[in-house]
Design a protein around this motif. Structure first.
Motif, PDB file in Angstrom:
ATOM      1  N   ASP A  10      -9.922  36.746  30.466  1.00  0.00           N
ATOM      2  CA  ASP A  10     -10.529  36.564  31.784  1.00  0.00           C
ATOM      3  C   ASP A  10     -11.727  35.626  31.663  1.00  0.00           C
ATOM      4  OD1 ASP A  10     -11.789  36.761  34.246  1.00  0.00           O
ATOM      5  OD2 ASP A  10     -11.411  38.912  34.437  1.00  0.00           O
ATOM      6  N   PRO A  11     -11.686  34.458  32.320  1.00  0.00           N
ATOM      7  CA  PRO A  11     -12.807  33.515  32.187  1.00  0.00           C
ATOM      8  C   PRO A  11     -14.111  34.031  32.775  1.00  0.00           C
ATOM      9  CG  PRO A  11     -11.258  32.760  33.860  1.00  0.00           C
ATOM     10  CD  PRO A  11     -10.610  33.919  33.159  1.00  0.00           C
ATOM     11  N   ARG A  12     -14.046  35.053  33.614  1.00  0.00           N
ATOM     12  CA  ARG A  12     -15.277  35.605  34.184  1.00  0.00           C
ATOM     13  C   ARG A  12     -16.170  36.210  33.109  1.00  0.00           C
ATOM     14  NH1 ARG A  12     -12.664  39.386  38.721  1.00  0.00           N
ATOM     15  NH2 ARG A  12     -11.335  39.794  36.898  1.00  0.00           N
ATOM     16  N   ARG A  36      -3.988  27.152  36.226  1.00  0.00           N
ATOM     17  CA  ARG A  36      -3.829  28.218  37.225  1.00  0.00           C
ATOM     18  C   ARG A  36      -4.815  29.354  36.993  1.00  0.00           C
ATOM     19  NH1 ARG A  36       2.721  27.739  37.226  1.00  0.00           N
ATOM     20  NH2 ARG A  36       2.897  26.538  39.169  1.00  0.00           N
ATOM     21  N   ALA A  37      -5.233  29.532  35.745  1.00  0.00           N
ATOM     22  CA  ALA A  37      -6.192  30.586  35.409  1.00  0.00           C
ATOM     23  C   ALA A  37      -7.637  30.102  35.473  1.00  0.00           C
ATOM     24  CB  ALA A  37      -5.890  31.131  34.014  1.00  0.00           C
ATOM     25  N   GLY A  38      -7.838  28.814  35.820  1.00  0.00           N
ATOM     26  CA  GLY A  38      -9.189  28.275  35.912  1.00  0.00           C
ATOM     27  C   GLY A  38      -9.714  27.683  34.626  1.00  0.00           C
ATOM     28  N   LEU A  39      -8.822  27.391  33.675  1.00  0.00           N
ATOM     29  CA  LEU A  39      -9.205  26.854  32.374  1.00  0.00           C
ATOM     30  C   LEU A  39      -8.659  25.443  32.200  1.00  0.00           C
ATOM     31  CD1 LEU A  39      -9.127  30.064  32.089  1.00  0.00           C
ATOM     32  CD2 LEU A  39      -8.712  29.678  29.677  1.00  0.00           C
ATOM     33  N   PHE A  40      -9.160  24.751  31.181  1.00  0.00           N
ATOM     34  CA  PHE A  40      -8.590  23.465  30.791  1.00  0.00           C
ATOM     35  C   PHE A  40      -8.792  23.282  29.288  1.00  0.00           C
ATOM     36  CE2 PHE A  40     -12.941  22.683  32.266  1.00  0.00           C
ATOM     37  CZ  PHE A  40     -13.502  21.988  31.207  1.00  0.00           C
ATOM     38  N   ASP A  48      -7.317  21.063  18.880  1.00  0.00           N
ATOM     39  CA  ASP A  48      -6.849  20.720  20.226  1.00  0.00           C
ATOM     40  C   ASP A  48      -6.830  21.909  21.172  1.00  0.00           C
ATOM     41  OD1 ASP A  48      -6.499  18.107  19.493  1.00  0.00           O
ATOM     42  OD2 ASP A  48      -4.308  18.172  19.412  1.00  0.00           O
ATOM     43  N   THR A  49      -6.469  23.081  20.656  1.00  0.00           N
ATOM     44  CA  THR A  49      -6.188  24.224  21.532  1.00  0.00           C
ATOM     45  C   THR A  49      -7.425  25.098  21.717  1.00  0.00           C
ATOM     46  OG1 THR A  49      -5.267  25.334  19.586  1.00  0.00           O
ATOM     47  CG2 THR A  49      -3.709  24.277  21.104  1.00  0.00           C
ATOM     48  N   LEU A  50      -8.444  24.502  22.330  1.00  0.00           N
ATOM     49  CA  LEU A  50      -9.631  25.234  22.761  1.00  0.00           C
ATOM     50  C   LEU A  50      -9.644  25.206  24.283  1.00  0.00           C
ATOM     51  CD1 LEU A  50     -12.315  23.799  20.284  1.00  0.00           C
ATOM     52  CD2 LEU A  50     -10.905  25.855  20.025  1.00  0.00           C
ATOM     53  N   TRP A  51      -9.908  26.354  24.900  1.00  0.00           N
ATOM     54  CA  TRP A  51      -9.753  26.506  26.351  1.00  0.00           C
ATOM     55  C   TRP A  51     -11.089  26.879  26.974  1.00  0.00           C
ATOM     56  CZ3 TRP A  51      -5.040  24.812  27.569  1.00  0.00           C
ATOM     57  CH2 TRP A  51      -4.073  24.823  26.551  1.00  0.00           C
ATOM     58  N   TRP A  52     -11.421  26.193  28.077  1.00  0.00           N
ATOM     59  CA  TRP A  52     -12.764  26.265  28.643  1.00  0.00           C
ATOM     60  C   TRP A  52     -12.724  26.523  30.146  1.00  0.00           C
ATOM     61  CZ3 TRP A  52     -16.879  25.246  25.187  1.00  0.00           C
ATOM     62  CH2 TRP A  52     -16.484  24.768  23.923  1.00  0.00           C
ATOM     63  N   SER A  53     -13.785  27.184  30.619  1.00  0.00           N
ATOM     64  CA  SER A  53     -14.002  27.392  32.050  1.00  0.00           C
ATOM     65  C   SER A  53     -15.511  27.457  32.265  1.00  0.00           C
ATOM     66  CB  SER A  53     -13.330  28.689  32.523  1.00  0.00           C
ATOM     67  OG  SER A  53     -13.502  28.862  33.919  1.00  0.00           O
ATOM     68  N   PRO A  54     -16.168  26.298  32.392  1.00  0.00           N
ATOM     69  CA  PRO A  54     -17.639  26.266  32.410  1.00  0.00           C
ATOM     70  C   PRO A  54     -18.234  26.870  33.685  1.00  0.00           C
ATOM     71  CG  PRO A  54     -16.737  24.088  32.841  1.00  0.00           C
ATOM     72  CD  PRO A  54     -15.578  24.959  32.460  1.00  0.00           C
ATOM     73  N   TYR A 200     -15.415  29.115  41.990  1.00  0.00           N
ATOM     74  CA  TYR A 200     -14.265  28.271  41.656  1.00  0.00           C
ATOM     75  C   TYR A 200     -13.013  29.129  41.463  1.00  0.00           C
ATOM     76  CZ  TYR A 200     -11.201  25.059  39.187  1.00  0.00           C
ATOM     77  OH  TYR A 200     -10.120  24.298  38.819  1.00  0.00           O
ATOM     78  N   LEU A 201     -13.143  30.213  40.726  1.00  0.00           N
ATOM     79  CA  LEU A 201     -11.999  31.095  40.496  1.00  0.00           C
ATOM     80  C   LEU A 201     -11.516  31.714  41.805  1.00  0.00           C
ATOM     81  CD1 LEU A 201     -13.216  32.837  37.214  1.00  0.00           C
ATOM     82  CD2 LEU A 201     -11.506  31.017  37.419  1.00  0.00           C
ATOM     83  N   ARG A 202     -12.462  32.027  42.689  1.00  0.00           N
ATOM     84  CA  ARG A 202     -12.070  32.575  43.989  1.00  0.00           C
ATOM     85  C   ARG A 202     -11.260  31.549  44.784  1.00  0.00           C
ATOM     86  NH1 ARG A 202     -12.769  32.338  49.019  1.00  0.00           N
ATOM     87  NH2 ARG A 202     -14.226  30.589  48.872  1.00  0.00           N
ATOM     88  N   ARG A 203     -11.690  30.293  44.722  1.00  0.00           N
ATOM     89  CA  ARG A 203     -11.000  29.251  45.492  1.00  0.00           C
ATOM     90  C   ARG A 203      -9.584  29.007  44.981  1.00  0.00           C
ATOM     91  NH1 ARG A 203     -15.164  24.421  47.323  1.00  0.00           N
ATOM     92  NH2 ARG A 203     -16.953  25.739  47.821  1.00  0.00           N
ATOM     93  N   ILE A 204      -9.408  28.969  43.662  1.00  0.00           N
ATOM     94  CA  ILE A 204      -8.051  28.712  43.179  1.00  0.00           C
ATOM     95  C   ILE A 204      -7.152  29.922  43.421  1.00  0.00           C
ATOM     96  CG2 ILE A 204      -8.774  26.969  41.508  1.00  0.00           C
ATOM     97  CD1 ILE A 204      -8.382  29.006  39.296  1.00  0.00           C
ATOM     98  N   ALA A 205      -7.733  31.119  43.402  1.00  0.00           N
ATOM     99  CA  ALA A 205      -6.936  32.304  43.724  1.00  0.00           C
ATOM    100  C   ALA A 205      -6.512  32.276  45.189  1.00  0.00           C
ATOM    101  CB  ALA A 205      -7.729  33.572  43.417  1.00  0.00           C
ATOM    102  N   ALA A 206      -7.440  31.875  46.067  1.00  0.00           N
ATOM    103  CA  ALA A 206      -7.124  31.798  47.492  1.00  0.00           C
ATOM    104  C   ALA A 206      -6.081  30.731  47.777  1.00  0.00           C
ATOM    105  CB  ALA A 206      -8.398  31.515  48.288  1.00  0.00           C
ATOM    106  N   ALA A 207      -6.033  29.696  46.920  1.00  0.00           N
ATOM    107  CA  ALA A 207      -5.050  28.625  47.099  1.00  0.00           C
ATOM    108  C   ALA A 207      -3.667  29.010  46.587  1.00  0.00           C
ATOM    109  CB  ALA A 207      -5.525  27.360  46.390  1.00  0.00           C
ATOM    110  N   GLY A 208      -3.574  30.184  45.979  1.00  0.00           N
ATOM    111  CA  GLY A 208      -2.277  30.666  45.523  1.00  0.00           C
ATOM    112  C   GLY A 208      -1.840  30.138  44.183  1.00  0.00           C
TER     113      GLY A 208
END
Length: 209
Positions: A10-12, A36-40, A48-54, A200-208
Motif C-alpha cells: 500500500d503506497p499510503r 493503477r496502484a499509484g506507482l511508477f 530497474d525494478t524499484l517502485w515509487w509513489s512520492p 492522488y490515490l483518491r483521484r485514480i481510485a475515483a477514475a476507476g
C-alpha cells in the motif's frame, strides 16, 4: 494484458520520498498494474525494478497549462509540426540522453517499447521545417490517466510544444489526469501542481483505475 501476478504494498504507508517496493519485473502487466496502484518504476543504482509513489505528487491539469507569450508566438509561427506515435523509439532514446545521467535504462527502454507496441505507451513528437525531430515526450496511458514519463528538446521550447499538444489532446480523448510524478520549478512554471499522495490515490481510485 494478463493479470499482474505481483501485489504491491500500500503506497499510503510509504515515506514521503515515495519508495514503495523493490522486485518484480518490467512485464507490461506489472507496469500497468503499478500505475493503477499509484506507482511508477524509477531505477536507481542499476536496479530497474524499484517502485515509487512520492508525496506530494505532481499533476498537470490540462486546462492549467501555462502558455507564455514566447511560447504562444512560437506556436503561431507554425514552424514546428507535431505528431502522435510517429517515432516512439526515437523519442525515448532521445529522452535517455542526458549529460547528468539517466534513469531510462536499457531495461526500461525495452519495457516501454513493448508497451508502445501493445498500445499502452505513446509519444508526441515535434519536428522542425527540415523534418528533424527536435522535441518530444512519452508516457503511459491507462484509461483517463496519462503518466508523462520524460521529455526532451533539441530546439528552444520544443518540449513545451509537445506538452502543450498533450494538454490539448487530453480532453478530446478522455484523459482527465496527467501525472508528471515529481514537482519541479520547471513543471510548476508550466502549470503543474503538487497534491498530497492521498489525494492522488483518491483521484485514480475515483477514475476507476
Amino acid at each position: 494484458l494478463p493479470p499482474n501476478r505481483f501485489r504491491f504494498p500500500d503506497p499510503r504507508n510509504a515515506p514521503p520520498s515515495g519508495f514503495v517496493a523493490a522486485g518484480g519485473n518490467l512485464a507490461p502487466e506489472t507496469i500497468v498494474g503499478a500505475y493503477r496502484a499509484g506507482l511508477f518504476p524509477w531505477p536507481h543504482d542499476g536496479v530497474d525494478t524499484l517502485w515509487w509513489s512520492p508525496d506530494p505528487r505532481a499533476i498537470l491539469p490540462p486546462e492549467r497549462f501555462h502558455v507564455s507569450r514566447r511560447l504562444a508566438r512560437r506556436v503561431r509561427q507554425g514552424r514546428f509540426r507535431v505528431t502522435l506515435d510517429a517515432a516512439f523509439a526515437q523519442v525515448i532514446a532521445a529522452c535517455a540522453v542526458r549529460p547528468e545521467g539517466t534513469w531510462i535504462t536499457p531495461g526500461i527502454m525495452r519495457a516501454y517499447l513493448r508497451l508502445h507496441t501493445l498500445g499502452w505507451a505513446h509519444s508526441f513528437e515535434v519536428w522542425n521545417p527540415e523534418g528533424a525531430l527536435v522535441g518530444g515526450l512519452y508516457g503511459l496511458r491507462v484509461g483517463p490517466l496519462f503518466g508523462a514519463e520524460s521529455m526532451f528538446h533539441r530546439a528552444t521550447d520544443a518540449s513545451k510544444i509537445a506538452l502543450l499538444a498533450l494538454c490539448r489532446f487530453a480532453p478530446r480523448d478522455g484523459i482527465a489526469l496527467i501525472d508528471v510524478q515529481l514537482p519541479t520549478p520547471h513543471l510548476d512554471s508550466l502549470g503543474a501542481e503538487a497534491i498530497p499522495r492521498a489525494e492522488y490515490l483518491r483521484r485514480i481510485a475515483a477514475a476507476g483505475l
